[in-house]
Write a protein that holds these residues in place. Structure first.
Motif, PDB file in Angstrom:
ATOM      1  N   LYS A   2       0.827  -1.196   0.000  1.00  0.00           N
ATOM      2  CA  LYS A   2       0.000   0.000   0.000  1.00  0.00           C
ATOM      3  C   LYS A   2       0.866   1.254   0.000  1.00  0.00           C
ATOM      4  O   LYS A   2       1.920   1.292   0.628  1.00  0.00           O
ATOM      5  N   ARG A 183      -8.143  -9.590  -4.871  1.00  0.00           N
ATOM      6  CA  ARG A 183      -6.722  -9.273  -4.778  1.00  0.00           C
ATOM      7  C   ARG A 183      -6.440  -7.928  -5.448  1.00  0.00           C
ATOM      8  O   ARG A 183      -5.499  -7.217  -5.085  1.00  0.00           O
ATOM      9  N   ILE A 185      -7.949  -5.142  -5.293  1.00  0.00           N
ATOM     10  CA  ILE A 185      -8.046  -3.975  -4.416  1.00  0.00           C
ATOM     11  C   ILE A 185      -6.713  -3.710  -3.745  1.00  0.00           C
ATOM     12  O   ILE A 185      -6.224  -2.575  -3.700  1.00  0.00           O
ATOM     13  N   GLU A 186      -6.106  -4.763  -3.224  1.00  0.00           N
ATOM     14  CA  GLU A 186      -4.800  -4.609  -2.580  1.00  0.00           C
ATOM     15  C   GLU A 186      -3.737  -4.206  -3.592  1.00  0.00           C
ATOM     16  O   GLU A 186      -2.871  -3.363  -3.302  1.00  0.00           O
ATOM     17  N   ILE A 187      -3.790  -4.773  -4.785  1.00  0.00           N
ATOM     18  CA  ILE A 187      -2.809  -4.434  -5.821  1.00  0.00           C
ATOM     19  C   ILE A 187      -2.918  -2.957  -6.182  1.00  0.00           C
ATOM     20  O   ILE A 187      -1.917  -2.233  -6.246  1.00  0.00           O
ATOM     21  N   LYS A 189      -4.124  -0.536  -4.468  1.00  0.00           N
ATOM     22  CA  LYS A 189      -3.760   0.350  -3.361  1.00  0.00           C
ATOM     23  C   LYS A 189      -2.274   0.707  -3.404  1.00  0.00           C
ATOM     24  O   LYS A 189      -1.839   1.654  -2.753  1.00  0.00           O
ATOM     25  N   GLY A 190      -1.530  -0.039  -4.190  1.00  0.00           N
ATOM     26  CA  GLY A 190      -0.117   0.284  -4.351  1.00  0.00           C
ATOM     27  C   GLY A 190       0.142   1.430  -5.301  1.00  0.00           C
ATOM     28  O   GLY A 190       1.291   1.841  -5.484  1.00  0.00           O
ATOM     29  N   ALA A 228     -12.077  -5.977   2.335  1.00  0.00           N
ATOM     30  CA  ALA A 228     -10.767  -5.975   1.671  1.00  0.00           C
ATOM     31  C   ALA A 228     -10.077  -4.621   1.767  1.00  0.00           C
ATOM     32  O   ALA A 228      -8.908  -4.510   1.390  1.00  0.00           O
ATOM     33  N   GLY A 229     -10.801  -3.605   2.236  1.00  0.00           N
ATOM     34  CA  GLY A 229     -10.150  -2.324   2.499  1.00  0.00           C
ATOM     35  C   GLY A 229     -10.365  -1.214   1.501  1.00  0.00           C
ATOM     36  O   GLY A 229      -9.539  -0.299   1.407  1.00  0.00           O
TER      37      GLY A 229
END
Length: 282
Positions: A2, A183, A185-187, A189-190, A228-229
């Motif tokens: 993130k 996945r 969403i996390e990707i 966020k980077g 998932a954020g």
């Protein structure tokens, strides 16, 4: 990994880290009375739930399944209506742009300019939107892997975008169906910008004469996305989805919007509480 991002001002709304935000409204502008009704009601709900809110409605639907499908009132009339809603209801407004020729006119009215998922790789369009000085909303293409959206974000940043939102909205799976890979969403966020989840387009079933959908899966996908954020929710809502002139099978009933959002906020709050517990010294 993130990456931190700074708050984004969208008219009077402020999208900021650690706080769930909302982009909501009908799929398209059908008549002035309906759009204003939705804007006022969602504004009331968002205020009660303490959600920063941006009203969304499309003035032109370029990506239609059939030539005779409803396409909206068009640029001039649609922007006139959105300006009226912005001023009379007191909410920031957003809509999609489809061609570079309409960007300048749209930027005079819209507080947030959206690049549709199908057009996210149109370099000239992304750059034109970024140069307006307005915040940019980039919908992830149904045909792109999440990591590939970073290049779209880079195009907007390099063109001078004042703030960027990226939204997950499902990925094509064979013919006539979409799936959501959380996945992604996390990707995304980077990328160093807020990531939203499109709860209604993600349940669509494209490919027929009219785009179908499975509205019943909106609650569970929204729960998963919040868990998932995601930083915000995008949702299309209508007073009577069965009579909507576009996307009738995937819009959420306006009368049920508050309870749906409340259920997602509870998940967000529980995650925040767990984080605080985990941060306490032993």
């Amino acid at each position: 990994m993130k990456r931190a991002w700074t708050p984004i001002s969208v008219g009077p709304a402020r999208i900021e880290p650690g706080r769930l935000s909302l982009i909501a409204g009908p799929c398209s502008l059908e008549d002035p009375g309906m759009a204003e009704e939705v804007a006022r009601e969602v504004k009331r709900i968002a205020a009660e739930l303490k959600l920063p809110f941006v009203f969304k409605a499309s003035y032109a639907k370029a990506n239609r399944s059939a030539g005779e499908s409803y396409r909206g009132p068009g640029v001039r009339e649609g922007l006139r209506e959105l300006r009226k809603i912005r001023e009379s209801v007191g909410v920031p407004v957003t809509s999609d742009v489809h061609e570079t020729s309409e960007v300048e006119e749209a930027a005079e009215v819209l507080d947030l300019i959206q690049v549709p998922a199908f057009l996210c790789r149109q370099t000239a369009l992304v750059e034109a939107v970024a140069r307006t000085g307005k915040p940019v909303h980039l919908k992830k293409g149904q045909f792109l892997a999440p990591a590939s959206m970073e290049r779209v974000v880079d195009k907007a940043r390099n063109a001078g975008a004042s703030g960027i939102i990226v939204t997950e909205r499902g990925t094509m799976f064979g013919y006539g169906d979409l799936v959501v890979d959380f996945r992604g969403i996390e990707i995304m966020k980077g990328f160093g910008c807020p990531v939203f989840f499109d709860a209604t387009h993600s349940v669509q079933r494209p490919g027929g004469r009219e785009t179908g959908g499975q509205r019943e899966f909106i609650p569970v996908l929204g729960r998963a996305a919040v868990a998932a954020g995601v930083d915000g929710i995008f949702i299309e809502t209508h007073p009577d989805p069965a009579r909507a002139r576009s996307d009738r099978e995937s819009q959420w009933p306006l009368s049920e919007l508050r309870s749906l959002l409340s259920s997602w906020i509870k998940i967000r709050q529980s995650l925040a509480d767990e984080s605080l517990v985990g941060a306490r010294p032993a």
